[in-house]
Motif scaffolding. Structure first.
Motif, PDB file in Angstrom:
ATOM      1  N   TYR A 414       0.845  -1.197   0.000  1.00 31.47           N
ATOM      2  CA  TYR A 414       0.000   0.000   0.000  1.00 31.47           C
ATOM      3  C   TYR A 414       0.878   1.243   0.000  1.00 31.47           C
ATOM      4  CZ  TYR A 414      -3.451  -3.401   1.546  1.00 31.47           C
ATOM      5  OH  TYR A 414      -4.266  -4.504   1.641  1.00 31.47           O
ATOM      6  N   LYS A 415       0.430   2.212  -0.748  1.00 31.80           N
ATOM      7  CA  LYS A 415       1.079   3.526  -0.686  1.00 31.80           C
ATOM      8  C   LYS A 415       0.780   4.164   0.671  1.00 31.80           C
ATOM      9  CE  LYS A 415       0.990   7.970  -3.126  1.00 31.80           C
ATOM     10  NZ  LYS A 415       0.320   8.725  -4.210  1.00 31.80           N
ATOM     11  N   LEU A 416      -0.371   3.824   1.218  1.00 30.30           N
ATOM     12  CA  LEU A 416      -0.799   4.340   2.523  1.00 30.30           C
ATOM     13  C   LEU A 416       0.188   3.948   3.609  1.00 30.30           C
ATOM     14  CD1 LEU A 416      -3.107   5.543   4.359  1.00 30.30           C
ATOM     15  CD2 LEU A 416      -3.959   3.195   4.536  1.00 30.30           C
ATOM     16  N   ARG A 417       0.568   4.898   4.423  1.00 27.07           N
ATOM     17  CA  ARG A 417       1.411   4.656   5.593  1.00 27.07           C
ATOM     18  C   ARG A 417       0.555   4.655   6.845  1.00 27.07           C
ATOM     19  NH1 ARG A 417       5.418   2.120   3.649  1.00 27.07           N
ATOM     20  NH2 ARG A 417       6.700   3.250   2.178  1.00 27.07           N
ATOM     21  N   ASP A 418       1.026   3.970   7.874  1.00 30.63           N
ATOM     22  CA  ASP A 418       0.331   4.064   9.153  1.00 30.63           C
ATOM     23  C   ASP A 418       0.338   5.517   9.622  1.00 30.63           C
ATOM     24  OD1 ASP A 418      -0.510   1.466   9.473  1.00 30.63           O
ATOM     25  OD2 ASP A 418       1.311   0.799  10.479  1.00 30.63           O
ATOM     26  N   TRP A 419      -0.640   5.837  10.411  1.00 27.33           N
ATOM     27  CA  TRP A 419      -0.918   7.223  10.790  1.00 27.33           C
ATOM     28  C   TRP A 419      -0.011   7.658  11.941  1.00 27.33           C
ATOM     29  CZ3 TRP A 419      -6.432   8.660  12.952  1.00 27.33           C
ATOM     30  CH2 TRP A 419      -6.463  10.023  13.293  1.00 27.33           C
ATOM     31  N   LEU A 420       0.895   8.570  11.644  1.00 26.08           N
ATOM     32  CA  LEU A 420       1.782   9.119  12.673  1.00 26.08           C
ATOM     33  C   LEU A 420       0.993  10.164  13.470  1.00 26.08           C
ATOM     34  CD1 LEU A 420       5.436  10.354  12.074  1.00 26.08           C
ATOM     35  CD2 LEU A 420       3.901  11.465  13.669  1.00 26.08           C
ATOM     36  N   ILE A 421       0.751   9.896  14.737  1.00 29.05           N
ATOM     37  CA  ILE A 421      -0.091  10.804  15.533  1.00 29.05           C
ATOM     38  C   ILE A 421       0.709  11.680  16.498  1.00 29.05           C
ATOM     39  CG2 ILE A 421      -2.058   9.229  15.399  1.00 29.05           C
ATOM     40  CD1 ILE A 421      -1.483   8.764  18.507  1.00 29.05           C
ATOM     41  N   SER A 422       2.026  11.434  16.630  1.00 30.00           N
ATOM     42  CA  SER A 422       2.819  12.224  17.575  1.00 30.00           C
ATOM     43  C   SER A 422       3.025  13.642  17.094  1.00 30.00           C
ATOM     44  CB  SER A 422       4.194  11.584  17.776  1.00 30.00           C
ATOM     45  OG  SER A 422       4.085  10.336  18.410  1.00 30.00           O
ATOM     46  N   ARG A 423       2.844  14.595  17.995  1.00 27.56           N
ATOM     47  CA  ARG A 423       3.145  15.990  17.712  1.00 27.56           C
ATOM     48  C   ARG A 423       3.924  16.558  18.894  1.00 27.56           C
ATOM     49  NH1 ARG A 423       1.796  14.110  13.752  1.00 27.56           N
ATOM     50  NH2 ARG A 423       0.276  14.800  12.198  1.00 27.56           N
ATOM     51  N   THR A 486       5.818  13.353  26.437  1.00 23.48           N
ATOM     52  CA  THR A 486       5.579  14.793  26.237  1.00 23.48           C
ATOM     53  C   THR A 486       5.036  15.121  24.842  1.00 23.48           C
ATOM     54  OG1 THR A 486       7.912  15.071  25.644  1.00 23.48           O
ATOM     55  CG2 THR A 486       7.288  15.531  27.932  1.00 23.48           C
ATOM     56  N   ASP A 487       4.855  14.094  24.016  1.00 19.65           N
ATOM     57  CA  ASP A 487       4.196  14.334  22.726  1.00 19.65           C
ATOM     58  C   ASP A 487       2.686  14.423  22.929  1.00 19.65           C
ATOM     59  OD1 ASP A 487       6.583  14.261  21.443  1.00 19.65           O
ATOM     60  OD2 ASP A 487       6.227  12.418  20.328  1.00 19.65           O
ATOM     61  N   THR A 488       2.047  15.197  22.091  1.00 18.74           N
ATOM     62  CA  THR A 488       0.584  15.248  22.082  1.00 18.74           C
ATOM     63  C   THR A 488       0.069  14.640  20.771  1.00 18.74           C
ATOM     64  OG1 THR A 488       0.703  17.514  21.228  1.00 18.74           O
ATOM     65  CG2 THR A 488       0.382  17.241  23.593  1.00 18.74           C
ATOM     66  N   MET A 489      -1.231  14.426  20.693  1.00 18.44           N
ATOM     67  CA  MET A 489      -1.803  13.743  19.533  1.00 18.44           C
ATOM     68  C   MET A 489      -2.094  14.715  18.394  1.00 18.44           C
ATOM     69  SD  MET A 489      -4.559  11.087  21.157  1.00 18.44           S
ATOM     70  CE  MET A 489      -4.242  10.280  22.729  1.00 18.44           C
ATOM     71  N   ASP A 490      -1.963  14.189  17.191  1.00 10.59           N
ATOM     72  CA  ASP A 490      -2.397  14.896  15.991  1.00 10.59           C
ATOM     73  C   ASP A 490      -3.855  15.336  16.184  1.00 10.59           C
ATOM     74  OD1 ASP A 490      -3.001  15.724  13.427  1.00 10.59           O
ATOM     75  OD2 ASP A 490      -2.809  13.760  12.506  1.00 10.59           O
ATOM     76  N   THR A 491      -4.178  16.580  15.799  1.00 13.18           N
ATOM     77  CA  THR A 491      -5.543  17.066  15.998  1.00 13.18           C
ATOM     78  C   THR A 491      -6.560  16.340  15.122  1.00 13.18           C
ATOM     79  OG1 THR A 491      -5.115  18.868  14.440  1.00 13.18           O
ATOM     80  CG2 THR A 491      -4.817  19.338  16.774  1.00 13.18           C
ATOM     81  N   PHE A 492      -6.107  15.597  14.121  1.00 11.71           N
ATOM     82  CA  PHE A 492      -7.029  14.771  13.345  1.00 11.71           C
ATOM     83  C   PHE A 492      -7.695  13.710  14.229  1.00 11.71           C
ATOM     84  CE2 PHE A 492      -5.049  16.032   9.186  1.00 11.71           C
ATOM     85  CZ  PHE A 492      -6.226  16.376   8.550  1.00 11.71           C
ATOM     86  N   VAL A 493      -7.041  13.358  15.343  1.00 15.61           N
ATOM     87  CA  VAL A 493      -7.650  12.396  16.277  1.00 15.61           C
ATOM     88  C   VAL A 493      -8.961  12.974  16.810  1.00 15.61           C
ATOM     89  CG1 VAL A 493      -7.387  11.202  18.493  1.00 15.61           C
ATOM     90  CG2 VAL A 493      -5.453  11.328  16.901  1.00 15.61           C
ATOM     91  N   ASP A 494      -8.943  14.257  17.169  1.00 15.68           N
ATOM     92  CA  ASP A 494     -10.143  14.904  17.717  1.00 15.68           C
ATOM     93  C   ASP A 494     -11.323  14.813  16.754  1.00 15.68           C
ATOM     94  OD1 ASP A 494      -8.339  15.723  19.677  1.00 15.68           O
ATOM     95  OD2 ASP A 494      -8.039  17.686  18.787  1.00 15.68           O
ATOM     96  N   SER A 495     -11.047  15.005  15.472  1.00 16.95           N
ATOM     97  CA  SER A 495     -12.131  15.062  14.481  1.00 16.95           C
ATOM     98  C   SER A 495     -12.478  13.697  13.900  1.00 16.95           C
ATOM     99  CB  SER A 495     -11.751  16.023  13.348  1.00 16.95           C
ATOM    100  OG  SER A 495     -10.560  15.602  12.714  1.00 16.95           O
ATOM    101  N   SER A 496     -11.826  12.635  14.390  1.00 12.01           N
ATOM    102  CA  SER A 496     -12.076  11.302  13.832  1.00 12.01           C
ATOM    103  C   SER A 496     -13.221  10.563  14.512  1.00 12.01           C
ATOM    104  CB  SER A 496     -10.800  10.452  13.919  1.00 12.01           C
ATOM    105  OG  SER A 496      -9.817  10.972  13.071  1.00 12.01           O
ATOM    106  N   TRP A 497     -13.739  11.145  15.609  1.00 12.94           N
ATOM    107  CA  TRP A 497     -14.862  10.471  16.284  1.00 12.94           C
ATOM    108  C   TRP A 497     -15.845  11.462  16.923  1.00 12.94           C
ATOM    109  CZ3 TRP A 497     -15.855  10.679  21.651  1.00 12.94           C
ATOM    110  CH2 TRP A 497     -14.879  11.356  22.394  1.00 12.94           C
TER     111      TRP A 497
END
Length: 882
Positions: A414-423, A486-497
């Protein structure tokens, strides 16, 4: 006296809120969940927001009036980098800045009269929301959907911080202007690729999604079947995995190429070359990040000082990094076959790398000095036991050989990569993990893990790294000293549910309650096409993963999707950078919310681009002002229940019924602008009827139905006019008009067309002749022309021959001429019977006489001696002015 549309809006917004008419709760009624992609709170609304929201509100109001139990909520996607940047620049805490922006946005949303259930509002930066981000993270962790590995990031050595792509300009940090580097960092990932096949498979089940949107994730996921080949590294106990769809060219592979940011590059690189390699990596990954995939870009690379071994030939292969290899395809490393790939050919020529031909045309040898790569099929040569085979047919045999020898395997890639959520930022959901020297990475289930408030925003380092009170923790397992992530989550997590949380935002024991099973899935989702890939794919992934955990029982989150077009001004997207912003607040304050709503809904189909027009806004205002004045001036007549049906009033009822059907169909198909055109046509018909009202009951019915038709589009005006005409409840809660079966045949529509045609023709003749008649004669076509017309409508073949068999037609002097005319007609419309044509014209006679200020006589051509009688045709009487 003109109504004040601004004050009307304020009045009804207050009344709606006082009575709580848009609150939603579970019931036995059929549900309908309308949702717009919730906004990032950046301050005031822009016109793109306005368009999105008024489309959604129109649909929600329409469904409510159809009798559905409507859920229509609003919230704010409140975490993100802009708030953190504001903290640095304006010395204000991200929370304070964000909440201020939310209040500004909410105030303008209320000014638009959006029928949200505000009690369901969610704000993702509040602990009561992001606690559940953390809880879901832990459930995914238990299910093996979360893992940690090294990944390259943009790094500013001066600020000691990670930079988002948009914070890098010209290879420099946006803040301190230092050169940005690429650095490998341990980061957290969601295993989205586990669901790649299901995400692809279910795309075809999304029947009510735009086709172009369905295509985007297919390309993004990029599923392909091929072979994973292992290339040993010379002098090291390591292997490089390469994905290829061309195992038939493996014998011709003479070098390997890594994507510059591949994590193995520095691991394998010769120490003496590392500084130069790092410079090249920074140049490609940072400076050329948007151009490196361009076909016409010059191919550049560097040898890393290491060799691999071709597993089939045993030959050494130099390892390069190059600007044309991307991490998001295959494994981020390719086997280069310069004789059979033009890109590899150009690179090998430039860097003087060996070329070996392994495919050549049948019955012809390749030239010793190739001028370009040979990319067609042919016969294998220099390929060991596979020589002489057709290269396409040999693929499976080579795959069999690789698997038999343990050198490779068939795979789906797959061209798709796993979702990197660390920020590496402060303003996001803290990742609930604690690091213990004894126990390793341990999930922290004492939720929520709160963001600390004792922060200093300097622009240097990850702010959470500077908070000792936050970093220090006890290991949940051994109770020893440990350090918090000390990393926080990608804000896409908030909008995914978030759409699930809206179903029960006050639930305290879980991210959502059983009520989600009543409301989900979202029946209508609305948002910009720019979110068609990542947001929609992440939301679909979350839905499927939460289903597999047992929290919900649906496969897809959004049944129908509408992607609204951009708002343009002077043919350019409205944007601060282009200096062409129009402030919605100013338009609302000047013309009223309903003017802004009507312009947005009437100008273009929702999915098309909308060109801003000051003239168009003024036109919408004038229509509303005229209609308000019309209703106000006729209020007592509209309230009247007196009247008996006449032919004209029956025609008005038919027009009203027909418009109700059309508008319903328009709204079902999101043809909102066409719906408004149909309503305006009805208003024009009512206005004409009002010049000579012969049935007040029908007149009042038509006006009140029109007000209800307008209610989803311009709700404040509709409420005011509804009250003015005797409505006791909110028009927003009335039943939406529906067609009357009595008027569903075409007779009344044809009658309306007939009368309109006659009126236009009289006006045209008056203009041409300059005659102001005292008498108008309408001569109705003879019966034989009706028969001939219907014969021609059925078939124009042998029309004259068939028609001349009918004595009534055959004996007419001008029959041949009329039949020839019919034979050349492009298309045939439906027509009234002659008797009906006479009936409807007689029914409209009184009104037409007043309108024309002339006596009207209706005569049959068969009884007329006037020469003009010969010109009479079905639905087009001959006209004589005297």
């Amino acid at each position: 006296m003109a109504m004040d549309l601004v004050k009307i809006a304020e009045k009804w917004q207050r009344r709606w809120e006082e009575d709580g008419i848009f609150k939603s709760k579970k019931s036995k009624k059929k549900k309908y969940y309308v949702l717009e992609m919730f906004p990032y709170p950046s301050g005031k609304l822009h016109m793109g927001h306005v368009r999105n929201y008024v489309i959604g509100d129109c649909i929600a109001r329409f469904r409510r009036m159809l009798g559905y139990n409507v859920l229509y909520p609003m919230g704010y996607d409140a975490f993100g980098l802009p708030a953190e940047n504001a903290a640095i620049e304006k010395k204000v805490h991200p929370y304070e800045w964000t909440m201020k922006c939310i209040e500004m946005m909410k105030e303008q949303q209320k000014m638009l009269g959006l029928s949200y259930d505000w009690e369901r509002k969610i704000v993702t930066c509040l602990p009561e929301y992001y606690k559940w981000n953390q809880w879901i993270f832990l459930q995914f962790f238990k299910k093996g959907l979360v893992y940690r590995k090294k990944s390259p990031i943009n790094w500013c050595p001066e600020c000691q911080t990670v930079l988002a792509n948009e914070q890098v300009s010209g290879g420099e940090c946006w803040r301190c202007k230092s050169r940005v580097e690429i650095k490998d960092l341990e980061q957290w990932f969601f295993r989205i690729r586990k669901y790649a096949d299901e995400i692809l498979e279910y795309i075809e089940k999304l029947e009510h999604w735009p086709e172009n949107v369905k295509t985007m994730p297919k390309n993004w996921i990029g599923k392909s079947h091929g072979t994973m080949v292992e290339f040993p590294v010379k002098g090291m106990d390591k292997k490089i995995e390469v994905f290829t769809t061309r195992p038939d060219t493996l014998y011709g592979a003479t070098f390997l190429v890594f994507a510059p940011e591949h994590p193995m590059v520095m691991e394998l690189a010769d120490e003496k070359r590392r500084n130069e390699l790092q410079k090249f990596i920074n140049k490609v990954v940072i400076d050329e990040k948007f151009t490196r995939a361009a076909e016409d870009k010059e191919k550049e690379g560097m040898f890393i000082g290491r060799y691999a071994v071709n597993p089939l030939t045993g030959k050494e292969m130099p390892i390069y990094i190059a600007n044309f290899v991307l991490m998001d395809y295959g494994t981020g490393a390719i086997m280069a076959v310069p004789t059979h790939d033009q890109r590899d050919f150009e690179f090998a020529k430039k860097y003087e790398i060996e070329m070996i031909v392994v495919i050549q045309p049948e019955n012809r040898k390749m030239a010793e000095e190739m001028k370009e790569a040979y990319i067609d099929s042919g016969v294998l040569v220099n390929s060991g036991p596979f020589d002489g085979m057709n290269n396409i047919e040999a693929m499976e045999k080579i795959n069999d050989y690789l698997e038999e020898k343990g050198l490779g395997r068939r795979v789906v890639q797959y061209k798709l990569r796993d979702w990197l959520i660390s920020r590496q930022r402060y303003w996001g959901t803290p990742i609930p993990v604690i690091y213990c020297k004894k126990c390793g990475a341990v999930p922290d289930d004492k939720l929520p893990v709160l963001l600390p408030e004792d922060m200093k925003f300097t622009g240097k380092k990850n702010p959470l790294e500077t908070s000792e009170s936050f970093k220090k923790a006890k290991c949940p397992k051994c109770k020893g000293e440990a350090k918090r992530e000390t990393d926080t989550m990608d804000t896409f997590v908030d909008s995914s549910w978030y759409f699930l949380r809206f179903c029960d935002p006050k639930e305290k024991k879980a991210p959502f309650s059983e009520e989600a099973k009543y409301w989900m899935p979202v029946d209508q989702y609305i948002g910009g096409i720019e979110h068609a890939i990542l947001h929609l794919m992440y939301a679909r992934f979350f839905t499927k993963a939460l289903r597999d955990i047992g929290l919900i029982d649906i496969d897809e989150p959004f049944t129908r999707l509408l992607c609204q077009g951009m708002v343009l001004k002077d043919s350019v997207k409205m944007s601060k950078s282009f200096g062409n912003i129009v402030d919605p607040g100013e338009i609302i304050s000047l013309y009223g919310a309903d003017t802004a709503r009507m312009f947005m809904l009437s100008t273009a189909l929702p999915e098309k681009e909308l060109e801003w027009s000051d003239t168009g806004v003024q036109g919408s205002y004038r229509f509303l002002a005229r209609f308000c004045s019309f209703v106000e001036n006729n209020a007592e007549k509209i309230k009247s229940c007196k009247g008996k049906p006449t032919l004209r009033s029956e025609m008005l009822r038919a027009k009203t019924s027909r418009t109700s059907r059309k508008v319903r169909e328009n709204l079902e198909k999101f043809e909102l602008n066409i719906a408004l055109i149909n309503i305006i046509e009805l208003v024009n018909s009512i206005t004409e009827y009002s010049k000579d009202i012969d049935d007040k009951k029908t007149f009042g019915f038509a006006v009140r139905e029109t007000i209800k038709l307008l209610a989803p589009f311009v709700p404040h005006v509709a409420e005011e006019l509804w009250e003015m005409t005797g409505g006791e409840s909110f028009v927003s809660l009335e039943k939406y008009p529906e067609p009357n079966k009595k008027y569903e045949d075409e007779t009344f529509e044809l009658a309306e067309r007939l009368i309109e045609t006659v009126g236009n023709d009289i006006g045209h003749i008056k203009k041409l002749t300059g005659i102001e008649p005292k008498r108008i004669t309408l001569i109705i076509s003879p019966s034989w022309k009706y028969k001939a017309y219907k014969m021609a409508k059925e078939s124009r073949e042998d029309l004259t021959k068939r028609a001349m068999k009918i004595e009534e037609i055959r004996k007419q002097k001008n029959a041949i001429k009329y039949l020839a005319e019919l034979s050349k007609m492009f298309e045939f419309s439906e027509i009234l019977e002659k008797e009906d044509e006479i009936k409807f014209l007689k029914g409209a006679k009184s009104y037409m006489e007043k309108d024309m200020a002339a006596k009207i006589e209706i005569v049959d051509a068969e009884k007329s001696s006037k020469p003009k009688a010969a010109n009479a045709k079905p639905m087009k009487p001959a006209i004589l002015l005297e």
